[in-house]
Design a protein around this motif. Structure first.
Motif: not given
Lengths: 280, 286
Positions: B258-265
């Motif tokens: 989820e952290l990766s997803l937040i960063l990507l977004v």
């Protein structure tokens, strides 16, 4: 004080300030370069190229494992990334042109070029490492391929567009089918540009560390099996530099030096190609 | 025969080009799927919770998000004036003999891998911070400074390119009216290249927020929100780099995804704003 004098004084102040900031910025950058060269040359020896990793304290330790691993991971990524990128770029420039689809692909690739590489690592972990159950050289190559793809795609696209359309028309007039025109006329005309794109793409992925941390992982010994975890210069550098052992840190600097020189030469080579092209 | 090959070639290139789009969609989908566990378990609290305790199965992303934002902010504050200075120097002040070698070396420095900046930061900059301010030297401040130095060459090069798009004839007209260099810069070059300059800053911001290696060495990966810049801290990429291989439970994994997803977004949004809002017309970033 007249208005003109005031303007001249302000002008001089700004000129001095911006020259100073240029000096500070450039100074910092050359400091880093200096540190890199000093430590790198200090740490270089034949052992670096002939010996594998060893526990701290052993004299016969080197980076052979990381050099070979790096070469394989980046090599395989190049093998996949370059043809895929060139073909996709060909579509944009020769078929898609200004269509909505082509423009969308351009925009998305532009964004992908600046997207955080560690996220690509997480993605590859999910689709390659997790199903396989262990880290592998292949996973590292897949991650680097994904990072390289948009770079090659966009430079190919740009470079093919620079080829004058009269050349294409001349070939069409001779009755050549489109694929032949592309393969034998357009590619030939854009050769130097595409080559530069490849060099810069390889240079870019060769310095990537974050996406390899949890894909190809690391190995302190020589491994040439892409199915197994594999050492790379960048991850080895990271592990050695953050270790408390001085001889490992020294090896880390050697790795940093070799890698930077490799990347800088690729960049300089790429520039020379472009310059030669412009000189014609 | 030729027609068949022609069609095969055309479709092959098209399939690969479209695959690039699908790949991006796939990245988002996979990250989302793998985050589902944590999204369902924590919901919106994931972003607002400040406690990150893997041993207690408690994961809050706030310290990492805070660290990402603050370190990037510090880096921008330090790098923007320097980058403008370097760009003005390169495009308006430097004598012709210096322009090209200094310009090229700045561009080459932008190509040096960020892991090297991080290593330099750890061995040479951490001791300086430690001696100057006390503490252990591994801190938010160190990370911000190392990050600013890492993005400086990229930012300066792109800003210079944007400034160079100003037509000479405009500048010459202003000089002919008796303008000083600074008059020309502030009234002609900066207004003309404004969109390009802002765009390149935002692009640099997008890169800085996702940067991993330059900060991993010097940040410390401590999940605590502190206003003291001399305390060790963490950011999203730093957390990922340090903990991804250590995650031992499903929820832990999912939280990292989820952290990766937040960063990507976040970075997708920032880069899109730079590209589509500011750089569309000027086309300087390529």
């Amino acid at each position: 004080m007249t208005h003109t004098q005031k303007r001249i004084i302000i002008n001089n102040v700004v000129m001095v300030l911006s020259t100073l900031s240029a000096l500070v910025g450039i100074g910092f950058l050359f400091w880093i370069l200096g540190v890199l060269v000093m430590n790198g040359i200090d740490a270089l020896s034949w052992n670096i190229f002939t010996q594998e990793g060893a526990p701290p304290g052993y004299e016969d330790s080197g980076l052979k494992h990381a050099l070979i691993g790096q070469f394989m991971i980046v090599g395989v990524a190049t093998l996949f990334g370059v043809p895929l990128g060139i073909l996709a770029g060909t579509y944009l420039s020769e078929y898609g042109q200004k269509s909505k689809l082509a423009e969308t692909i351009r925009d998305i690739s532009d964004i992908m070029m600046s997207a955080p590489s560690i996220v690509i690592g997480a993605f590859v972990y999910a689709i390659v490492v997790a199903p396989m159950g262990h880290f592998s050289g292949w996973a590292g190559s897949v991650a680097l391929t994904i990072i390289m793809l948009p770079i090659i795609l966009r430079t190919t696209d740009d470079m093919l567009q620079l080829v004058p359309s009269t050349l294409r028309e001349a070939a069409f007039a001779l009755g050549a089918p489109k694929y032949k025109v592309i393969l034998q006329v357009v590619y030939r005309g854009a050769k130097a540009g595409i080559l530069t794109g490849i060099l810069l793409g390889v240079a870019r992925v060769a310095g990537e560390t974050a996406p390899l941390l949890f894909t190809s992982f690391n190995d302190n010994f020589l491994n040439t099996d892409m199915m197994e975890p594999m050492a790379s210069l960048t991850v080895t550098m990271y592990n050695y530099a953050t270790s408390p052992y001085e001889d490992w840190q020294k090896l880390g600097w050697a790795a940093a030096f070799i890698l930077s020189m490799f990347i800088l030469s690729l960049n300089i080579l790429g520039r020379l190609f472009i310059m030669k092209r412009k000189g014609k | 025969m030729g027609i068949i090959i022609d069609r095969v070639f055309a479709n092959l290139t098209k399939i690969i080009a479209v695959a690039v789009l699908l790949l991006v969609a796939w990245i988002f989908t996979v990250l989302l799927q793998h985050s589902m566990n944590s999204i369902e378990y924590f919901g919106f609290d994931f972003i607002t919770e400040s406690k990150w305790a893997p041993n207690l199965e408690k994961f809050g992303a706030l310290p990492a998000i805070y660290g990402s934002v603050l370190s990037t902010f510090l880096a921008m504050i330090l790098a923007v004036p320097l980058a403008i200075g370097v760009a003005i120097f390169l495009s308006e002040i430097a004598p012709a003999k210096l322009k090209s070698p200094v310009g090229v070396s700045i561009e080459l420095l932008a190509a040096i891998p960020s892991v090297i900046y991080g290593m330099w930061g750890l061995f040479y900059f951490v001791p300086i911070i430690r001696d100057a301010f006390g503490g252990i030297g591994i801190s938010m401040l160190t990370a911000g400074i190392v990050l600013s130095i890492m993005i400086l060459p990229f930012m300066a090069a792109v800003t210079r390119d944007a400034m160079n798009t100003t037509p000479d004839i405009l500048k010459e007209s202003a000089y002919a009216l008796g303008g000083t260099k600074w008059d020309v810069i502030k009234d002609i070059v900066i207004p003309y290249a404004k969109a390009g300059i802002i765009g390149s800053f935002i692009l640099a911001l997008g890169r800085a927020i996702g940067e991993t290696m330059a900060v991993t060495f010097v940040m410390g990966n401590v999940h605590k929100i502190s206003t003291d810049l001399l305390q060790p801290a963490t950011s999203i990429p730093v957390t990922l780099a340090n903990e991804f291989t250590e995650a031992d439970t499903d929820l832990y994994y999912s939280s990292l995804f989820e952290l990766s997803l937040i960063l990507l977004v976040i970075s997708f949004t920032i880069i899109s704003i730079a590209k589509f809002y500011f750089l569309r017309r000027t086309k300087v970033a390529s």
